[in-house]
Design a protein around this motif. Structure first.
Motif, mmCIF file in Angstrom:
data_model
loop_
_atom_site.group_PDB
_atom_site.id
_atom_site.type_symbol
_atom_site.label_atom_id
_atom_site.label_comp_id
_atom_site.label_asym_id
_atom_site.label_seq_id
_atom_site.Cartn_x
_atom_site.Cartn_y
_atom_site.Cartn_z
ATOM 1 N N PHE A 67 -11.372 11.790 0.224
ATOM 2 C CA PHE A 67 -10.934 12.601 1.349
ATOM 3 C C PHE A 67 -10.166 11.765 2.362
ATOM 4 C CE2 PHE A 67 -11.671 14.139 5.688
ATOM 5 C CZ PHE A 67 -11.080 15.387 5.601
ATOM 6 N N GLN A 68 -10.608 10.534 2.584
ATOM 7 C CA GLN A 68 -9.937 9.674 3.569
ATOM 8 C C GLN A 68 -8.480 9.432 3.180
ATOM 9 O OE1 GLN A 68 -12.820 9.145 2.097
ATOM 10 N NE2 GLN A 68 -14.336 8.179 3.455
ATOM 11 N N THR A 69 -8.244 9.302 1.887
ATOM 12 C CA THR A 69 -6.880 9.055 1.421
ATOM 13 C C THR A 69 -6.008 10.291 1.600
ATOM 14 O OG1 THR A 69 -7.807 7.572 -0.267
ATOM 15 C CG2 THR A 69 -5.514 8.215 -0.522
ATOM 16 N N VAL A 70 -6.582 11.436 1.301
ATOM 17 C CA VAL A 70 -5.844 12.690 1.498
ATOM 18 C C VAL A 70 -5.522 12.867 2.979
ATOM 19 C CG1 VAL A 70 -5.938 15.199 1.284
ATOM 20 C CG2 VAL A 70 -6.944 13.763 -0.502
ATOM 21 N N VAL A 93 1.408 10.918 -5.696
ATOM 22 C CA VAL A 93 0.928 11.204 -7.053
ATOM 23 C C VAL A 93 -0.048 10.089 -7.409
ATOM 24 C CG1 VAL A 93 1.558 11.629 -9.437
ATOM 25 C CG2 VAL A 93 3.172 12.212 -7.630
ATOM 26 N N THR A 94 -1.339 10.416 -7.497
ATOM 27 C CA THR A 94 -2.347 9.360 -7.595
ATOM 28 C C THR A 94 -3.601 9.833 -8.320
ATOM 29 O OG1 THR A 94 -3.715 7.852 -6.274
ATOM 30 C CG2 THR A 94 -3.295 10.022 -5.349
ATOM 31 N N HIS A 95 -4.415 8.836 -8.744
ATOM 32 C CA HIS A 95 -5.736 9.128 -9.308
ATOM 33 C C HIS A 95 -6.777 9.268 -8.207
ATOM 34 C CE1 HIS A 95 -4.717 8.595 -13.535
ATOM 35 N NE2 HIS A 95 -4.123 7.448 -13.273
ATOM 36 N N LEU A 96 -6.480 8.790 -7.028
ATOM 37 C CA LEU A 96 -7.455 8.730 -5.939
ATOM 38 C C LEU A 96 -7.751 10.111 -5.373
ATOM 39 C CD1 LEU A 96 -6.047 5.589 -4.074
ATOM 40 C CD2 LEU A 96 -7.896 5.683 -5.767
ATOM 41 N N ASP A 109 0.844 -1.185 0.000
ATOM 42 C CA ASP A 109 0.000 0.000 0.000
ATOM 43 C C ASP A 109 0.888 1.246 0.000
ATOM 44 O OD1 ASP A 109 -2.666 1.444 0.653
ATOM 45 O OD2 ASP A 109 -1.297 2.103 2.233
ATOM 46 N N GLY A 110 0.538 2.239 -0.831
ATOM 47 C CA GLY A 110 1.374 3.417 -0.983
ATOM 48 C C GLY A 110 1.535 4.222 0.297
ATOM 49 N N ILE A 111 0.491 4.272 1.120
ATOM 50 C CA ILE A 111 0.584 4.990 2.392
ATOM 51 C C ILE A 111 1.616 4.320 3.298
ATOM 52 C CG2 ILE A 111 -0.633 5.698 4.481
ATOM 53 C CD1 ILE A 111 -1.579 7.282 2.153
ATOM 54 N N GLU A 112 1.550 3.003 3.368
ATOM 55 C CA GLU A 112 2.500 2.259 4.192
ATOM 56 C C GLU A 112 3.924 2.412 3.666
ATOM 57 O OE1 GLU A 112 1.925 0.838 7.149
ATOM 58 O OE2 GLU A 112 -0.027 1.794 6.845
ATOM 59 N N SER A 124 -2.744 10.646 4.144
ATOM 60 C CA SER A 124 -1.449 11.135 3.676
ATOM 61 C C SER A 124 -0.947 12.281 4.553
ATOM 62 C CB SER A 124 -1.547 11.605 2.221
ATOM 63 O OG SER A 124 -1.905 10.538 1.366
ATOM 64 N N ILE A 125 -1.867 13.165 4.931
ATOM 65 C CA ILE A 125 -1.499 14.281 5.806
ATOM 66 C C ILE A 125 -1.064 13.756 7.168
ATOM 67 C CG2 ILE A 125 -2.390 16.301 7.039
ATOM 68 C CD1 ILE A 125 -4.252 16.770 4.632
ATOM 69 N N ASN A 126 -1.837 12.810 7.710
ATOM 70 C CA ASN A 126 -1.525 12.248 9.027
ATOM 71 C C ASN A 126 -0.195 11.496 9.024
ATOM 72 O OD1 ASN A 126 -3.910 13.269 10.060
ATOM 73 N ND2 ASN A 126 -5.061 11.367 9.775
ATOM 74 N N ALA A 127 0.168 10.947 7.864
ATOM 75 C CA ALA A 127 1.425 10.203 7.759
ATOM 76 C C ALA A 127 2.633 11.129 7.660
ATOM 77 C CB ALA A 127 1.378 9.285 6.536
ATOM 78 N N GLY A 128 2.392 12.431 7.489
ATOM 79 C CA GLY A 128 3.495 13.385 7.412
ATOM 80 C C GLY A 128 4.012 13.611 6.011
ATOM 81 N N PHE A 129 3.215 13.239 4.999
ATOM 82 C CA PHE A 129 3.649 13.457 3.621
ATOM 83 C C PHE A 129 3.621 14.954 3.305
ATOM 84 C CE2 PHE A 129 1.863 9.004 2.398
ATOM 85 C CZ PHE A 129 2.824 8.419 3.215
#
Length: 261
Positions: A88-91, A82-85, A62-65, A94-99
């Motif tokens: 909101f949950q995915t965004v 960089v994604t098609h997704l 998984d890209g987040i992991e 990503s923010i919570n992961a520190g991206f």
């Protein structure tokens, strides 16, 4: 290191991003590619890129992991999704992961370049923070007015506060003189006006930063007390006969000049 890593199993998407970056101010960066998270982690370890561009739909992880693993081992790398997704949950994940950024496919050139400008500038500021701190000195340092030597005190004031907005009236008040009398005394003792001395000192500090760092011109202008990059460039060219960018290029060319013995 000035390296960029692209991790995406879609060859065409990797080529698009590579093409955009090669036709940008970041064309001298080395670009590495991987089509799996496993290969990406290996390249991360070996190349330690400044920016990681990753898709979220990788074949083996998984890209987040993957992004989280990248940051755990290389916290100074900026992770850009960089994604098609567009969920909101995915965004949010990503923010919570520190991206550092979230870009949608198909990639818009201006958005990618603007993102890089923001991230690379932040990286350069982090790397050159000790230089900037040394340039500025300690703003917290107490400076007492020596009324027996008001002009020397004024020059020390400038050297301590040059990166901040400074006015003649402010410095005159600091040494307990009227602005007109202070202005005359300053010119008599230094041979230049207060404004000229301040500008020259700021320019000398800016030349050090142009020589020692790759910070953008607008950042250097801000850190040396100029109100804008345009005013900095105009002042620099009037004094040095060339723009800050031309001065930096000249220094770069000199360091590449072959040794003729």
């Amino acid at each position: 290191m000035d390296d960029i890593l692209i991790v995406d199993d879609d060859v065409e998407n990797r080529q698009v991003m590579r093409s955009i970056l090669k036709d940008s101010p970041y064309q001298n960066f080395s670009i590495w590619e991987a089509d799996t998270a496993e290969k990406g982690l290996t390249l991360l370890k070996n190349k330690q890129p400044v920016v990681l561009l990753t898709d979220l739909s990788l074949p083996d992880m998984d890209g987040i992991e993957f992004g989280k693993k990248a940051l755990q081992s290389h916290p100074n790398t900026h992770v850009v999704v960089v994604t098609h997704l567009q969920m909101f949950q995915t965004v949010q994940a990503s923010i919570n992961a520190g991206f550092s950024a979230y870009l949608l496919k198909p990639i818009v050139k201006s958005e990618l370049i603007q993102t890089f400008k923001r991230l690379i500038t932040a990286q350069q500021l982090h790397q050159t923070a000790p230089i900037l701190k040394n340039q500025k000195g300690s703003s917290e340092k107490a400076l007492e007015a020596d009324l027996g030597n008001p002009i020397e005190t004024a020059m020390n004031y400038i050297k301590l506060k040059y990166h901040e907005p400074i006015t003649l009236k402010e410095v005159a008040n600091f040494v307990y003189l009227s602005p007109s009398h202070f202005s005359r005394m300053f010119k008599e003792e230094t041979g230049v006006t207060f404004v000229e001395f301040l500008a020259d000192y700021r320019l000398e500090k800016s030349k050090n930063l142009l020589k020692m760092t790759s910070l953008p011109i607008e950042v250097i202008a801000s850190h040396t007390g100029f109100s804008s990059a345009a005013y900095f460039s105009t002042t620099f060219k009037r004094k040095e006969g060339q723009t800050p960018s031309e001065y930096r290029s000249m220094l770069s060319n000199l360091t590449k000049w072959p040794d003729r013995g």
